[in-house]
Design a protein around this motif. Structure first.
Motif, PDB file in Angstrom:
ATOM      1  N   SER A 250       0.730  -1.391  -0.076  1.00 34.34           N
ATOM      2  CA  SER A 250      -0.020   0.055  -0.186  1.00 34.34           C
ATOM      3  C   SER A 250       0.884   1.160   0.065  1.00 34.34           C
ATOM      4  O   SER A 250       0.526   2.011  -0.777  1.00 34.34           O
ATOM      5  CB  SER A 250      -0.663  -0.046   1.364  1.00 34.34           C
ATOM      6  OG  SER A 250      -0.204  -0.076   2.612  1.00 34.34           O
ATOM      7  N   LEU A 251       2.066   1.085   0.533  1.00 36.71           N
ATOM      8  CA  LEU A 251       2.762   2.409   0.847  1.00 36.71           C
ATOM      9  C   LEU A 251       3.456   2.681  -0.699  1.00 36.71           C
ATOM     10  O   LEU A 251       3.702   3.779  -1.055  1.00 36.71           O
ATOM     11  CB  LEU A 251       4.085   2.115   1.756  1.00 36.71           C
ATOM     12  CG  LEU A 251       3.491   2.207   2.911  1.00 36.71           C
ATOM     13  CD1 LEU A 251       4.861   1.949   4.031  1.00 36.71           C
ATOM     14  CD2 LEU A 251       2.871   3.445   3.560  1.00 36.71           C
ATOM     15  N   ASP A 253       2.050   1.725  -3.478  1.00 33.26           N
ATOM     16  CA  ASP A 253       1.014   1.844  -4.542  1.00 33.26           C
ATOM     17  C   ASP A 253       0.571   3.578  -4.235  1.00 33.26           C
ATOM     18  O   ASP A 253       0.470   4.365  -5.010  1.00 33.26           O
ATOM     19  CB  ASP A 253      -0.056   1.124  -4.255  1.00 33.26           C
ATOM     20  CG  ASP A 253      -1.249   1.669  -5.083  1.00 33.26           C
ATOM     21  OD1 ASP A 253      -1.054   1.527  -6.328  1.00 33.26           O
ATOM     22  OD2 ASP A 253      -2.520   1.889  -4.416  1.00 33.26           O
ATOM     23  N   ARG A 254       0.782   3.991  -2.915  1.00 34.08           N
ATOM     24  CA  ARG A 254       0.298   5.466  -2.596  1.00 34.08           C
ATOM     25  C   ARG A 254       1.171   6.235  -3.282  1.00 34.08           C
ATOM     26  O   ARG A 254       0.940   7.416  -3.495  1.00 34.08           O
ATOM     27  CB  ARG A 254       0.007   5.322  -1.168  1.00 34.08           C
ATOM     28  CG  ARG A 254      -0.419   6.613  -0.605  1.00 34.08           C
ATOM     29  CD  ARG A 254      -0.521   6.571   0.854  1.00 34.08           C
ATOM     30  NE  ARG A 254      -1.220   5.384   1.380  1.00 34.08           N
ATOM     31  CZ  ARG A 254      -0.832   4.815   2.286  1.00 34.08           C
ATOM     32  NH1 ARG A 254       0.244   5.127   3.274  1.00 34.08           N
ATOM     33  NH2 ARG A 254      -1.357   3.404   2.749  1.00 34.08           N
ATOM     34  N   MET A 255       2.577   6.019  -3.229  1.00 35.89           N
ATOM     35  CA  MET A 255       3.658   6.742  -3.694  1.00 35.89           C
ATOM     36  C   MET A 255       3.596   6.879  -5.101  1.00 35.89           C
ATOM     37  O   MET A 255       3.746   8.065  -5.556  1.00 35.89           O
ATOM     38  CB  MET A 255       4.935   6.211  -3.305  1.00 35.89           C
ATOM     39  CG  MET A 255       6.122   7.096  -3.729  1.00 35.89           C
ATOM     40  SD  MET A 255       7.667   6.269  -3.439  1.00 35.89           S
ATOM     41  CE  MET A 255       7.657   6.418  -1.700  1.00 35.89           C
ATOM     42  N   LYS A 257       0.577   6.595  -6.933  1.00 38.27           N
ATOM     43  CA  LYS A 257      -0.501   7.398  -7.286  1.00 38.27           C
ATOM     44  C   LYS A 257      -0.295   8.794  -7.105  1.00 38.27           C
ATOM     45  O   LYS A 257      -0.761   9.568  -7.712  1.00 38.27           O
ATOM     46  CB  LYS A 257      -1.694   6.710  -6.237  1.00 38.27           C
ATOM     47  CG  LYS A 257      -2.907   7.560  -6.474  1.00 38.27           C
ATOM     48  CD  LYS A 257      -3.960   7.093  -5.555  1.00 38.27           C
ATOM     49  CE  LYS A 257      -5.158   8.082  -5.596  1.00 38.27           C
ATOM     50  NZ  LYS A 257      -6.362   7.261  -4.442  1.00 38.27           N
ATOM     51  N   THR A 258       0.160   9.059  -6.129  1.00 38.62           N
ATOM     52  CA  THR A 258       0.558  10.534  -5.398  1.00 38.62           C
ATOM     53  C   THR A 258       1.721  11.339  -6.425  1.00 38.62           C
ATOM     54  O   THR A 258       1.388  12.493  -6.973  1.00 38.62           O
ATOM     55  CB  THR A 258       1.123  10.757  -4.038  1.00 38.62           C
ATOM     56  OG1 THR A 258       0.194  10.143  -3.161  1.00 38.62           O
ATOM     57  CG2 THR A 258       1.519  12.310  -3.769  1.00 38.62           C
ATOM     58  N   LYS A 308      -1.235  -3.934  -7.849  1.00 37.51           N
ATOM     59  CA  LYS A 308      -1.837  -3.133  -8.184  1.00 37.51           C
ATOM     60  C   LYS A 308      -0.973  -2.076  -9.311  1.00 37.51           C
ATOM     61  O   LYS A 308       0.053  -1.931  -9.301  1.00 37.51           O
ATOM     62  CB  LYS A 308      -2.133  -1.927  -7.237  1.00 37.51           C
ATOM     63  CG  LYS A 308      -3.309  -2.267  -6.327  1.00 37.51           C
ATOM     64  CD  LYS A 308      -3.819  -1.306  -5.253  1.00 37.51           C
ATOM     65  CE  LYS A 308      -4.718  -1.836  -4.417  1.00 37.51           C
ATOM     66  NZ  LYS A 308      -5.161  -0.616  -3.346  1.00 37.51           N
ATOM     67  N   ARG A 310      -0.043   0.854 -12.041  1.00 42.26           N
ATOM     68  CA  ARG A 310      -0.657   2.371 -12.385  1.00 42.26           C
ATOM     69  C   ARG A 310       0.475   2.823 -13.636  1.00 42.26           C
ATOM     70  O   ARG A 310       1.459   2.166 -13.606  1.00 42.26           O
ATOM     71  CB  ARG A 310      -0.479   3.148 -11.358  1.00 42.26           C
ATOM     72  CG  ARG A 310      -1.448   3.076  -9.842  1.00 42.26           C
ATOM     73  CD  ARG A 310      -1.507   3.798  -8.958  1.00 42.26           C
ATOM     74  NE  ARG A 310      -2.236   3.620  -7.872  1.00 42.26           N
ATOM     75  CZ  ARG A 310      -3.477   3.938  -7.550  1.00 42.26           C
ATOM     76  NH1 ARG A 310      -4.167   4.710  -8.577  1.00 42.26           N
ATOM     77  NH2 ARG A 310      -4.235   3.683  -6.665  1.00 42.26           N
TER      78      ARG A 310
END
Length: 338
Positions: A250-251, A253-255, A257-258, A308, A310
Protein backbone atom coordinates in the motif's frame (compact mmCIF):
# COMPACT_ATOMS: atom_id res chain seq x y z
CA UNK A 1 7.29 -9.84 -8.41
CA UNK A 2 7.13 -12.89 -10.61
CA UNK A 3 5.28 -16.13 -10.37
CA UNK A 4 7.17 -19.41 -10.40
CA UNK A 5 5.18 -21.22 -13.08
CA UNK A 6 6.44 -23.08 -16.15
CA UNK A 7 5.13 -21.67 -19.41
CA UNK A 8 5.67 -22.39 -23.13
CA UNK A 9 8.73 -21.28 -25.02
CA UNK A 10 8.68 -17.61 -26.01
CA UNK A 11 9.28 -16.05 -29.39
CA UNK A 12 12.45 -14.41 -28.07
CA UNK A 13 13.91 -17.86 -27.38
CA UNK A 14 14.44 -20.17 -24.42
CA UNK A 15 12.03 -21.61 -21.85
CA UNK A 16 9.88 -19.13 -19.93
CA UNK A 17 10.30 -20.06 -16.26
CA UNK A 18 8.34 -17.22 -14.66
CA UNK A 19 5.34 -15.13 -15.63
CA UNK A 20 5.18 -11.58 -14.23
CA UNK A 21 2.00 -10.37 -12.58
CA UNK A 22 -0.39 -8.36 -14.80
CA UNK A 23 1.94 -8.87 -17.78
CA UNK A 24 -0.64 -8.35 -20.59
CA UNK A 25 -1.88 -5.14 -18.98
CA UNK A 26 1.65 -3.87 -18.39
CA UNK A 27 2.73 -4.46 -22.00
CA UNK A 28 -0.53 -2.94 -23.25
CA UNK A 29 -0.06 0.25 -21.22
CA UNK A 30 3.56 0.48 -22.39
CA UNK A 31 2.25 0.71 -25.95
CA UNK A 32 5.17 -1.33 -27.27
CA UNK A 33 5.94 -0.48 -30.90
CA UNK A 34 8.43 -1.49 -33.55
CA UNK A 35 11.65 0.46 -33.07
CA UNK A 36 10.76 1.59 -29.54
CA UNK A 37 13.31 1.65 -26.69
CA UNK A 38 12.22 0.34 -23.30
CA UNK A 39 13.65 -0.07 -19.81
CA UNK A 40 12.71 -3.02 -17.65
CA UNK A 41 13.88 -1.68 -14.31
CA UNK A 42 13.32 -4.97 -12.49
CA UNK A 43 14.53 -7.64 -14.93
CA UNK A 44 14.21 -10.60 -12.53
CA UNK A 45 13.59 -13.72 -14.62
CA UNK A 46 13.01 -11.63 -17.74
CA UNK A 47 9.23 -12.02 -17.90
CA UNK A 48 8.33 -8.46 -18.87
CA UNK A 49 11.40 -8.12 -21.10
CA UNK A 50 10.52 -11.26 -23.01
CA UNK A 51 6.98 -10.06 -23.65
CA UNK A 52 8.19 -6.65 -24.81
CA UNK A 53 10.60 -8.28 -27.25
CA UNK A 54 7.85 -10.62 -28.47
CA UNK A 55 5.34 -7.76 -28.89
CA UNK A 56 7.37 -5.82 -31.47
CA UNK A 57 10.20 -7.37 -33.52
CA UNK A 58 12.12 -4.09 -33.71
CA UNK A 59 11.79 -3.09 -30.04
CA UNK A 60 14.88 -2.99 -27.83
CA UNK A 61 15.10 -3.40 -24.06
CA UNK A 62 17.57 -2.32 -21.40
CA UNK A 63 17.11 -4.64 -18.43
CA UNK A 64 18.27 -3.56 -14.97
CA UNK A 65 18.54 -5.59 -11.79
CA UNK A 66 20.51 -5.11 -8.59
CA UNK A 67 20.62 -8.91 -8.16
CA UNK A 68 23.71 -10.34 -9.88
CA UNK A 69 22.09 -13.77 -10.02
CA UNK A 70 19.19 -12.38 -12.06
CA UNK A 71 21.55 -10.70 -14.51
CA UNK A 72 23.57 -13.89 -14.96
CA UNK A 73 20.36 -15.84 -15.51
CA UNK A 74 19.42 -13.52 -18.37
CA UNK A 75 22.49 -14.11 -20.53
CA UNK A 76 20.65 -16.75 -22.56
CA UNK A 77 17.89 -14.29 -23.41
CA UNK A 78 20.51 -11.71 -24.41
CA UNK A 79 21.99 -14.20 -26.88
CA UNK A 80 18.55 -15.15 -28.22
CA UNK A 81 17.42 -11.53 -28.64
CA UNK A 82 19.72 -10.82 -31.59
CA UNK A 83 21.18 -7.69 -30.05
CA UNK A 84 17.88 -6.25 -28.87
CA UNK A 85 18.52 -6.77 -25.14
CA UNK A 86 21.17 -5.18 -22.93
CA UNK A 87 21.48 -6.18 -19.27
CA UNK A 88 22.99 -3.93 -16.60
CA UNK A 89 23.59 -4.76 -12.94
CA UNK A 90 22.18 -1.66 -11.27
CA UNK A 91 19.42 -0.37 -9.04
CA UNK A 92 16.54 1.23 -10.92
CA UNK A 93 16.93 4.45 -8.92
CA UNK A 94 19.68 5.52 -11.35
CA UNK A 95 18.06 4.27 -14.54
CA UNK A 96 18.56 7.67 -16.14
CA UNK A 97 22.30 7.49 -15.46
CA UNK A 98 22.94 4.03 -16.88
CA UNK A 99 21.06 4.58 -20.15
CA UNK A 100 21.85 6.87 -23.06
CA UNK A 101 19.19 9.02 -24.68
CA UNK A 102 15.44 9.06 -24.18
CA UNK A 103 13.28 5.93 -24.10
CA UNK A 104 9.69 5.11 -25.01
CA UNK A 105 8.73 3.21 -21.90
CA UNK A 106 9.77 2.23 -18.38
CA UNK A 107 8.24 -0.68 -16.47
CA UNK A 108 8.87 -1.38 -12.78
CA UNK A 109 7.71 -4.58 -11.08
CA UNK A 110 8.23 -3.87 -7.39
CA UNK A 111 8.81 -6.14 -4.44
CA UNK A 112 10.74 -9.41 -4.24
CA UNK A 113 10.78 -12.04 -6.98
CA UNK A 114 9.72 -15.67 -6.67
CA UNK A 115 13.31 -16.72 -7.38
CA UNK A 116 14.50 -14.75 -4.37
CA UNK A 117 11.69 -15.95 -2.12
CA UNK A 118 12.18 -19.59 -3.10
CA UNK A 119 15.92 -19.57 -2.40
CA UNK A 120 16.40 -20.18 1.37
CA UNK A 121 19.93 -18.82 1.26
CA UNK A 122 18.59 -15.36 0.38
CA UNK A 123 16.69 -15.15 3.66
CA UNK A 124 13.48 -13.61 2.33
CA UNK A 125 11.07 -16.34 3.35
CA UNK A 126 9.84 -17.40 6.76
CA UNK A 127 8.66 -20.72 5.31
CA UNK A 128 12.16 -22.08 4.60
CA UNK A 129 14.95 -21.78 7.13
CA UNK A 130 17.99 -19.84 6.01
CA UNK A 131 20.31 -16.99 6.98
CA UNK A 132 18.49 -13.79 7.93
CA UNK A 133 19.82 -11.80 4.97
CA UNK A 134 17.09 -10.23 2.74
CA UNK A 135 19.49 -8.20 0.59
CA UNK A 136 18.49 -7.96 -3.07
CA UNK A 137 22.06 -7.04 -3.94
CA UNK A 138 25.34 -8.25 -2.52
CA UNK A 139 26.34 -5.25 -0.41
CA UNK A 140 25.28 -3.56 2.79
CA UNK A 141 23.86 -4.64 6.15
CA UNK A 142 21.61 -7.68 6.42
CA UNK A 143 18.30 -8.10 8.20
CA UNK A 144 20.23 -9.93 10.93
CA UNK A 145 22.32 -6.78 11.45
CA UNK A 146 19.14 -4.73 11.85
CA UNK A 147 17.57 -7.20 14.28
CA UNK A 148 20.78 -7.29 16.33
CA UNK A 149 21.43 -3.54 16.49
CA UNK A 150 18.14 -1.66 16.28
CA UNK A 151 16.69 -0.34 19.50
CA UNK A 152 13.34 -1.73 20.57
CA UNK A 153 11.77 1.65 19.79
CA UNK A 154 13.25 1.79 16.28
CA UNK A 155 12.22 -1.79 15.58
CA UNK A 156 8.64 -1.00 16.56
CA UNK A 157 8.69 2.11 14.35
CA UNK A 158 10.04 0.28 11.32
CA UNK A 159 7.76 -2.75 11.67
CA UNK A 160 4.71 -0.60 12.33
CA UNK A 161 5.36 1.85 9.48
CA UNK A 162 6.82 -0.28 6.69
CA UNK A 163 5.09 -3.52 7.65
CA UNK A 164 1.85 -1.89 8.83
CA UNK A 165 1.91 -4.41 11.67
CA UNK A 166 -0.54 -3.39 14.40
CA UNK A 167 1.33 -5.51 16.95
CA UNK A 168 4.66 -3.85 16.14
CA UNK A 169 5.43 -2.93 19.74
CA UNK A 170 4.83 -6.47 20.94
CA UNK A 171 6.98 -7.86 18.12
CA UNK A 172 9.82 -5.44 18.90
CA UNK A 173 9.63 -6.30 22.60
CA UNK A 174 9.73 -10.03 21.82
CA UNK A 175 12.75 -9.57 19.54
CA UNK A 176 14.58 -7.58 22.20
CA UNK A 177 13.94 -10.30 24.80
CA UNK A 178 14.97 -13.11 22.46
CA UNK A 179 18.20 -11.51 21.23
CA UNK A 180 19.28 -10.84 24.81
CA UNK A 181 19.38 -14.60 25.29
CA UNK A 182 20.73 -15.64 21.88
CA UNK A 183 21.46 -13.88 18.54
CA UNK A 184 18.68 -14.11 15.95
CA UNK A 185 20.51 -15.16 12.79
CA UNK A 186 18.02 -17.29 10.82
CA UNK A 187 14.63 -16.80 9.24
CA UNK A 188 13.14 -19.61 11.30
CA UNK A 189 14.38 -18.11 14.55
CA UNK A 190 12.85 -14.72 13.74
CA UNK A 191 9.63 -16.30 12.52
CA UNK A 192 9.25 -18.20 15.78
CA UNK A 193 9.85 -15.05 17.84
CA UNK A 194 7.21 -13.13 15.88
CA UNK A 195 4.82 -16.09 16.04
CA UNK A 196 5.05 -16.06 19.82
CA UNK A 197 3.18 -12.74 19.96
CA UNK A 198 1.30 -12.51 16.63
CA UNK A 199 -1.30 -15.15 15.86
CA UNK A 200 -3.39 -15.69 12.74
CA UNK A 201 -6.49 -17.66 11.92
CA UNK A 202 -6.63 -20.32 9.18
CA UNK A 203 -6.69 -18.62 5.79
CA UNK A 204 -4.97 -15.45 7.01
CA UNK A 205 -1.42 -14.42 6.16
CA UNK A 206 1.46 -15.91 8.14
CA UNK A 207 2.07 -14.07 11.45
CA UNK A 208 5.61 -13.09 10.38
CA UNK A 209 4.60 -11.67 6.97
CA UNK A 210 4.48 -8.00 7.92
CA UNK A 211 7.64 -8.09 10.04
CA UNK A 212 9.65 -9.75 7.26
CA UNK A 213 8.22 -7.27 4.76
CA UNK A 214 9.27 -4.31 6.91
CA UNK A 215 12.81 -5.56 7.40
CA UNK A 216 13.20 -6.34 3.69
CA UNK A 217 11.99 -2.88 2.70
CA UNK A 218 14.37 -1.24 5.19
CA UNK A 219 17.42 -3.33 4.24
CA UNK A 220 16.94 -2.57 0.54
CA UNK A 221 15.67 1.03 0.99
CA UNK A 222 12.80 0.07 -1.27
CA UNK A 223 10.73 3.24 -0.83
CA UNK A 224 13.76 5.48 -1.31
CA UNK A 225 14.71 3.53 -4.42
CA UNK A 226 11.17 3.84 -5.77
CA UNK A 227 11.00 7.59 -5.17
CA UNK A 228 14.30 8.09 -7.01
CA UNK A 229 13.23 5.75 -9.83
CA UNK A 230 10.00 7.66 -10.47
CA UNK A 231 11.93 10.92 -10.81
CA UNK A 232 14.57 9.23 -12.97
CA UNK A 233 11.90 7.78 -15.26
CA UNK A 234 10.38 11.23 -15.65
CA UNK A 235 13.76 12.52 -16.86
CA UNK A 236 14.48 9.70 -19.29
CA UNK A 237 11.05 9.24 -20.92
CA UNK A 238 10.49 10.87 -24.32
CA UNK A 239 7.25 12.82 -24.92
CA UNK A 240 4.54 10.20 -25.32
CA UNK A 241 6.64 7.63 -23.42
CA UNK A 242 4.87 5.47 -20.86
CA UNK A 243 5.64 4.69 -17.21
CA UNK A 244 4.08 1.49 -15.86
CA UNK A 245 4.48 0.43 -12.22
CA UNK A 246 3.18 -2.75 -10.61
CA UNK A 247 3.26 -2.57 -6.79
CA UNK A 248 2.37 -5.03 -4.03
CA UNK A 249 2.38 -2.80 -0.96
CA UNK A 250 0.00 0.00 0.00
CA UNK A 251 2.87 2.42 0.71
CA UNK A 252 4.37 1.80 -2.74
CA UNK A 253 1.02 2.12 -4.49
CA UNK A 254 0.27 5.33 -2.61
CA UNK A 255 3.63 6.79 -3.64
CA UNK A 256 3.06 5.98 -7.32
CA UNK A 257 -0.50 7.31 -7.22
CA UNK A 258 0.57 10.56 -5.55
CA UNK A 259 3.52 11.03 -7.89
CA UNK A 260 1.43 10.67 -11.05
CA UNK A 261 -1.36 12.85 -9.68
CA UNK A 262 1.13 15.53 -8.70
CA UNK A 263 2.93 15.45 -12.05
CA UNK A 264 -0.41 15.60 -13.86
CA UNK A 265 -1.34 18.77 -11.99
CA UNK A 266 -4.02 17.09 -9.93
CA UNK A 267 -4.39 16.78 -6.14
CA UNK A 268 -0.92 15.66 -5.14
CA UNK A 269 2.03 17.16 -3.36
CA UNK A 270 1.82 20.34 -5.42
CA UNK A 271 -1.67 21.27 -4.22
CA UNK A 272 -0.03 23.32 -1.45
CA UNK A 273 1.79 25.51 -3.98
CA UNK A 274 0.34 28.82 -5.17
CA UNK A 275 -1.12 28.59 -8.66
CA UNK A 276 1.47 31.08 -9.93
CA UNK A 277 4.35 28.68 -9.36
CA UNK A 278 2.73 25.40 -10.41
CA UNK A 279 4.74 23.71 -13.11
CA UNK A 280 3.23 22.45 -16.38
CA UNK A 281 2.03 18.82 -16.11
CA UNK A 282 4.78 16.38 -17.02
CA UNK A 283 2.51 13.32 -17.04
CA UNK A 284 -0.99 12.37 -18.07
CA UNK A 285 -2.51 9.71 -15.83
CA UNK A 286 -3.66 6.66 -17.80
CA UNK A 287 -5.16 4.71 -14.89
CA UNK A 288 -7.78 6.61 -12.89
CA UNK A 289 -8.09 3.48 -10.77
CA UNK A 290 -5.39 0.83 -10.33
CA UNK A 291 -5.56 -2.24 -12.56
CA UNK A 292 -5.76 -5.44 -10.50
CA UNK A 293 -5.45 -9.12 -11.31
CA UNK A 294 -8.59 -11.05 -12.23
CA UNK A 295 -9.78 -14.17 -10.45
CA UNK A 296 -8.06 -16.51 -12.90
CA UNK A 297 -4.65 -14.91 -12.39
CA UNK A 298 -5.02 -14.86 -8.61
CA UNK A 299 -6.01 -18.54 -8.66
CA UNK A 300 -2.94 -19.38 -10.76
CA UNK A 301 -0.65 -17.12 -8.73
CA UNK A 302 -1.84 -16.13 -5.24
CA UNK A 303 0.91 -13.48 -5.03
CA UNK A 304 -1.04 -11.48 -7.63
CA UNK A 305 -3.89 -10.79 -5.20
CA UNK A 306 -2.24 -7.64 -3.82
CA UNK A 307 -0.85 -6.34 -7.13
CA UNK A 308 -1.87 -2.91 -8.43
CA UNK A 309 -0.82 -1.41 -11.74
CA UNK A 310 -0.68 2.32 -12.42
CA UNK A 311 0.48 4.05 -15.58
CA UNK A 312 1.18 7.52 -16.91
CA UNK A 313 2.20 9.07 -20.23
CA UNK A 314 4.93 11.67 -20.50
CA UNK A 315 3.99 15.08 -21.85
CA UNK A 316 6.26 17.57 -23.61
CA UNK A 317 6.77 19.60 -20.39
CA UNK A 318 10.15 19.61 -18.67
CA UNK A 319 10.79 17.16 -15.85
CA UNK A 320 9.95 18.57 -12.43
CA UNK A 321 12.34 18.69 -9.49
CA UNK A 322 10.15 17.75 -6.54
CA UNK A 323 10.77 14.28 -5.13
CA UNK A 324 7.99 12.12 -3.69
CA UNK A 325 7.74 12.33 0.11
CA UNK A 326 8.90 9.33 2.14
CA UNK A 327 7.57 8.00 5.45
CA UNK A 328 9.71 8.96 8.41
CA UNK A 329 11.55 5.85 9.63
CA UNK A 330 15.07 5.35 10.98
CA UNK A 331 17.69 4.77 8.29
CA UNK A 332 20.04 1.82 8.21
CA UNK A 333 22.91 4.14 9.15
CA UNK A 334 20.96 5.46 12.12
CA UNK A 335 20.18 1.96 13.32
CA UNK A 336 23.74 0.64 12.98
CA UNK A 337 25.12 3.70 14.76
CA UNK A 338 22.71 3.05 17.60
Amino acid sequence: MTAGRDTPEGVAGGPVRHVPVLAPAAVSFLGVRDGGRYIDGTFGAGGYTRQILDAAPGATVIGLDRDRTAIAGGFGLVDASGGRLTLIESTFSVLDEVTEGLVDGVVLDLGVSSMQIDDPDRGFSFRNDGPLDMRMGADGPTAADVVANASERDLAHVIGTLGEERYARSVARAIARARAESPIRTTRALSEVVGSVVHSRPGEIHPATRTFQALRMLVNDELGELAAALVAAERVLAPGGRLVVVSFHSLEDRMVKTFLADRAGGPGVSRHQPEAVREPPSFTVLTKKPVIADEAEVAANPRARSAKLRAGERTTAAAQRREPPLPSVPTLDDILRG
